[in-house]
Design an enzyme around this catalytic site. Sequence first.
Site, PDB file in Angstrom:
ATOM      1  N   ASP A 164     -10.410   2.551 -12.795  1.00  0.00           N
ATOM      2  CA  ASP A 164     -11.536   2.752 -11.874  1.00  0.00           C
ATOM      3  C   ASP A 164     -12.125   4.150 -12.006  1.00  0.00           C
ATOM      4  O   ASP A 164     -12.169   4.910 -11.041  1.00  0.00           O
ATOM      5  CB  ASP A 164     -11.021   2.518 -10.443  1.00  0.00           C
ATOM      6  CG  ASP A 164     -12.153   2.580  -9.416  1.00  0.00           C
ATOM      7  OD1 ASP A 164     -11.863   3.022  -8.278  1.00  0.00           O
ATOM      8  OD2 ASP A 164     -13.306   2.231  -9.758  1.00  0.00           O
ATOM      9  N   ASN A 403       0.027   5.332 -13.798  1.00  0.00           N
ATOM     10  CA  ASN A 403      -0.559   4.945 -12.515  1.00  0.00           C
ATOM     11  C   ASN A 403      -0.828   3.453 -12.525  1.00  0.00           C
ATOM     12  O   ASN A 403      -1.502   2.931 -13.400  1.00  0.00           O
ATOM     13  CB  ASN A 403      -1.875   5.685 -12.285  1.00  0.00           C
ATOM     14  CG  ASN A 403      -2.481   5.316 -10.922  1.00  0.00           C
ATOM     15  OD1 ASN A 403      -2.001   5.750  -9.896  1.00  0.00           O
ATOM     16  ND2 ASN A 403      -3.508   4.480 -10.931  1.00  0.00           N
ATOM     17  N   GLU A 404      -0.230   2.775 -11.528  1.00  0.00           N
ATOM     18  CA  GLU A 404      -0.490   1.351 -11.306  1.00  0.00           C
ATOM     19  C   GLU A 404      -0.357   0.497 -12.561  1.00  0.00           C
ATOM     20  O   GLU A 404      -1.264  -0.273 -12.903  1.00  0.00           O
ATOM     21  CB  GLU A 404      -1.869   1.178 -10.689  1.00  0.00           C
ATOM     22  CG  GLU A 404      -1.989   1.853  -9.354  1.00  0.00           C
ATOM     23  CD  GLU A 404      -3.222   1.419  -8.589  1.00  0.00           C
ATOM     24  OE1 GLU A 404      -4.175   0.916  -9.193  1.00  0.00           O
ATOM     25  OE2 GLU A 404      -3.207   1.593  -7.365  1.00  0.00           O
ATOM     26  N   ASN A 455       0.805   3.476  -3.948  1.00  0.00           N
ATOM     27  CA  ASN A 455      -0.602   3.407  -3.531  1.00  0.00           C
ATOM     28  C   ASN A 455      -0.754   2.193  -2.621  1.00  0.00           C
ATOM     29  O   ASN A 455      -0.241   1.115  -2.953  1.00  0.00           O
ATOM     30  CB  ASN A 455      -1.528   3.195  -4.742  1.00  0.00           C
ATOM     31  CG  ASN A 455      -1.558   4.389  -5.666  1.00  0.00           C
ATOM     32  OD1 ASN A 455      -1.087   5.466  -5.303  1.00  0.00           O
ATOM     33  ND2 ASN A 455      -2.122   4.217  -6.853  1.00  0.00           N
ATOM     34  N   TYR A 461      -8.396  -2.688   1.152  1.00  0.00           N
ATOM     35  CA  TYR A 461      -8.188  -3.893   0.325  1.00  0.00           C
ATOM     36  C   TYR A 461      -7.345  -4.923   1.091  1.00  0.00           C
ATOM     37  O   TYR A 461      -7.505  -6.124   0.895  1.00  0.00           O
ATOM     38  CB  TYR A 461      -7.501  -3.523  -0.987  1.00  0.00           C
ATOM     39  CG  TYR A 461      -8.348  -2.644  -1.880  1.00  0.00           C
ATOM     40  CD1 TYR A 461      -7.923  -1.388  -2.273  1.00  0.00           C
ATOM     41  CD2 TYR A 461      -9.607  -3.057  -2.307  1.00  0.00           C
ATOM     42  CE1 TYR A 461      -8.710  -0.574  -3.080  1.00  0.00           C
ATOM     43  CE2 TYR A 461     -10.402  -2.252  -3.101  1.00  0.00           C
ATOM     44  CZ  TYR A 461      -9.953  -1.008  -3.487  1.00  0.00           C
ATOM     45  OH  TYR A 461     -10.737  -0.193  -4.276  1.00  0.00           O
ATOM     46  N   GLU A 493      -1.640   7.249  -2.697  1.00  0.00           N
ATOM     47  CA  GLU A 493      -3.061   6.924  -2.489  1.00  0.00           C
ATOM     48  C   GLU A 493      -3.206   6.084  -1.225  1.00  0.00           C
ATOM     49  O   GLU A 493      -2.434   5.145  -1.033  1.00  0.00           O
ATOM     50  CB  GLU A 493      -3.644   6.128  -3.664  1.00  0.00           C
ATOM     51  CG  GLU A 493      -3.833   6.920  -4.915  1.00  0.00           C
ATOM     52  CD  GLU A 493      -4.517   6.114  -5.995  1.00  0.00           C
ATOM     53  OE1 GLU A 493      -5.279   5.179  -5.664  1.00  0.00           O
ATOM     54  OE2 GLU A 493      -4.267   6.373  -7.190  1.00  0.00           O
ATOM     55  N   TRP A 538      -6.588   9.385  -1.198  1.00  0.00           N
ATOM     56  CA  TRP A 538      -7.505   9.024  -2.291  1.00  0.00           C
ATOM     57  C   TRP A 538      -8.882   8.873  -1.690  1.00  0.00           C
ATOM     58  O   TRP A 538      -9.100   7.971  -0.886  1.00  0.00           O
ATOM     59  CB  TRP A 538      -7.060   7.728  -2.972  1.00  0.00           C
ATOM     60  CG  TRP A 538      -7.864   7.460  -4.210  1.00  0.00           C
ATOM     61  CD1 TRP A 538      -8.954   6.650  -4.319  1.00  0.00           C
ATOM     62  CD2 TRP A 538      -7.652   8.043  -5.511  1.00  0.00           C
ATOM     63  NE1 TRP A 538      -9.435   6.693  -5.614  1.00  0.00           N
ATOM     64  CE2 TRP A 538      -8.649   7.538  -6.357  1.00  0.00           C
ATOM     65  CE3 TRP A 538      -6.712   8.922  -6.030  1.00  0.00           C
ATOM     66  CZ2 TRP A 538      -8.745   7.890  -7.695  1.00  0.00           C
ATOM     67  CZ3 TRP A 538      -6.802   9.282  -7.360  1.00  0.00           C
ATOM     68  CH2 TRP A 538      -7.807   8.762  -8.185  1.00  0.00           C
ATOM     69  N   LYS A 557     -14.515   6.959  -2.160  1.00  0.00           N
ATOM     70  CA  LYS A 557     -13.336   7.245  -1.328  1.00  0.00           C
ATOM     71  C   LYS A 557     -13.082   8.750  -1.189  1.00  0.00           C
ATOM     72  O   LYS A 557     -12.117   9.169  -0.564  1.00  0.00           O
ATOM     73  CB  LYS A 557     -12.109   6.537  -1.895  1.00  0.00           C
ATOM     74  CG  LYS A 557     -12.164   5.002  -1.735  1.00  0.00           C
ATOM     75  CD  LYS A 557     -10.823   4.375  -1.995  1.00  0.00           C
ATOM     76  CE  LYS A 557     -10.920   2.858  -1.884  1.00  0.00           C
ATOM     77  NZ  LYS A 557     -11.744   2.284  -2.984  1.00  0.00           N
TER      78      LYS A 557
HETATM   79  C1  GCU Z   1      -6.297   2.488  -7.172  1.00  0.00           C
HETATM   80  C2  GCU Z   1      -6.333   3.459  -8.345  1.00  0.00           C
HETATM   81  C3  GCU Z   1      -7.473   4.435  -8.276  1.00  0.00           C
HETATM   82  C4  GCU Z   1      -8.720   3.742  -7.730  1.00  0.00           C
HETATM   83  C5  GCU Z   1      -8.412   3.358  -6.301  1.00  0.00           C
HETATM   84  C6  GCU Z   1      -9.615   2.648  -5.647  1.00  0.00           C
HETATM   85  O1  GCU Z   1      -5.158   2.641  -6.406  1.00  0.00           O
HETATM   86  O2  GCU Z   1      -5.127   4.184  -8.533  1.00  0.00           O
HETATM   87  O3  GCU Z   1      -7.708   4.913  -9.601  1.00  0.00           O
HETATM   88  O4  GCU Z   1      -9.850   4.601  -7.786  1.00  0.00           O
HETATM   89  O5  GCU Z   1      -7.333   2.449  -6.249  1.00  0.00           O
HETATM   90  O6  GCU Z   1      -9.666   1.422  -5.738  1.00  0.00           O
HETATM   91  O7  GCU Z   1     -10.460   3.362  -5.116  1.00  0.00           O
END
Ligand code: GCU
Length: 580
Positions: A164, A403-404, A455, A461, A493, A538, A557
């Site tokens: 992202d 990450n993820e 995260n 979400y 996050e 985040w 964000k």
């Molecule tokens: C995820 C991810 C980020 C992304 C964020 C989002 O957790 O690690 O890179 O920008 O969610 O969806 O804003």
Amino acid sequence: MIKPQSNHLRQTQLLDGFWTFRRDADRIGEEQNWNLGFAGECELAVPGSWNEQRSELEQYFGIAWYSKSFIAHQSWQEHGVSVHFGSVQNHAKVWLNGTLVGTHEGGTLPFQCDLSASLVPGQENLLVVQVDASINPWDLPPARIQANAKNEGFHNSNPSVTYDFFPFGGIPRPVTLQITPEWERIDKIRVETALDREANHAKVSLTVSIKNSTATSVLLRIENDSASAAVDASGIARVNIEISSPRIWDIGSPELYLAEVSLQKDGKTIDHYSQSFGLRTIEVVGNSLRLNGRDVFLRGYGKHEDFPVLGRGLSLPLVARDFDLLAWTGANSFRTSHYPYAEEWYEFADRHGILIIAETPMVGLCERLFASEEIKGKALKLVSDMVERDHHHPSVIMWSVANEPWIESQKGTDFITALLAEARSQDSSRPVTYVAHNGIEINAACHDCDIVSVNRYGGWYDYPGDIETGTQYLGKVLDKFHSTFGKPILLAEFGADAIPGEHSLPAIMFTEEYQADIIEAQIAAAESREWVIGTHVWAFSDFKTGQSITRAVRNHKGIFTRERLPKMAAHRIRQIWTNK
Ligand code: GCU
């Protein structure tokens, strides 16, 4: 590889400025010998990504060529001359006066090329760089194997990548000529420190690698102490110094030392390098993260190297401003999500006592990549290259190897476990982690972490529009991760998008009120759990992403706008973290 440095024996010459630029969408440049020079389509600034410097380049994800001429000083005839790139995004081929002098894969770590063999002293020389920023499903980080592919990231974006953020292209960090007295020179310096706080004593061990070695010894001086060691047949010298009553690096007192390394040959010093380092301890004890024996709670952010027009380009005023805003909100740390940043970020943090979780570019990985031994080899090298570059920064307190990762099988778990083991084998002095995002059941690699990083976006979400239920859900997730893995937890996050200037009463999604409220609620939820060792919001600032129906121009964000203007959440966090 050490960063270029000017001192009484070494010289540097920055090649930053305007370079000749030309796209090569049809990939004809090599067969047409653009390495000898080419007619540019425009001039672009280096350092900087190309995407936002000209409208027609914004959505260009392919190969492009840069060239820059420079006059080589007559005296460089008998000197060692190399060029150092802070990074080239993503892959590079480098020619000098038409001769290939180096190639490099990966867009977030430095590389250097020896130039002396094809340099013409006293005359103009032409440096040509082919930059490949094509988005590739077998790169790290990867493009999607095809649009809408399942389990390859969670945004159907254009360009179609598994992560992202925007896949910039260009030369985003400084390009520097390094001139050393001779070809034989200091090439790598590994600094290992052992601080014994009780005994008020420290041991500093340096492993110095010499390039083109014929030298006899290395002399190390740290303030009033010195020691020397012979360079062995493999061009390595190991030298130790003990420091009594050491000055300890800490958040409020970022004490730094300089290791003055001199390369001696026939009684003469032929090279010199000053390597900064700090003395501190960082360890996980039970459910705590301890800096110099004291529990430390990480308050801060996930960030990006991202700013309008610069793209990923390094800008020192931006580094200064981001650290100023970090401090203004009361933060003490950030994660270099989702890739190694320019060294200037870590150097500033060293000098100002900010803590960094240093992360690799392994973001958006998924099963097809976990199944590739070639990818695993590249990922392991990225871990070791990141540790080699950044191990000497006292501000770096933890390695995050990914990450993820979208893990769905034992292969995925094994892949991440291998990365964690690699980080530990390269540096046993720091905790290691990776950042998990989906369910517990596929994050078995957390068993191998020192800190479990999670995260989770409750109220965004999950349970959108419902901060209360979302926050309870977040609490349950944190409790489950802790009870399953029995380790301290970093909430790496959490947060929400807020379109700057959007307000509502009551707070609803995408407004500044909703973002501020969700962050406040979830800081409280996290801090109420004594085994949570940090909350990283985040994100620090809005940032550019690919186009997608889930991204209104960009990811919103941030608690600051992309231009670094505060949203309501910035003020709210400042109040929570500083009572101001
Ligand atoms: C995820 C991810 C980020 C992304 C964020 C989002 O957790 O690690 O890179 O920008 O969610 O969806 O804003």
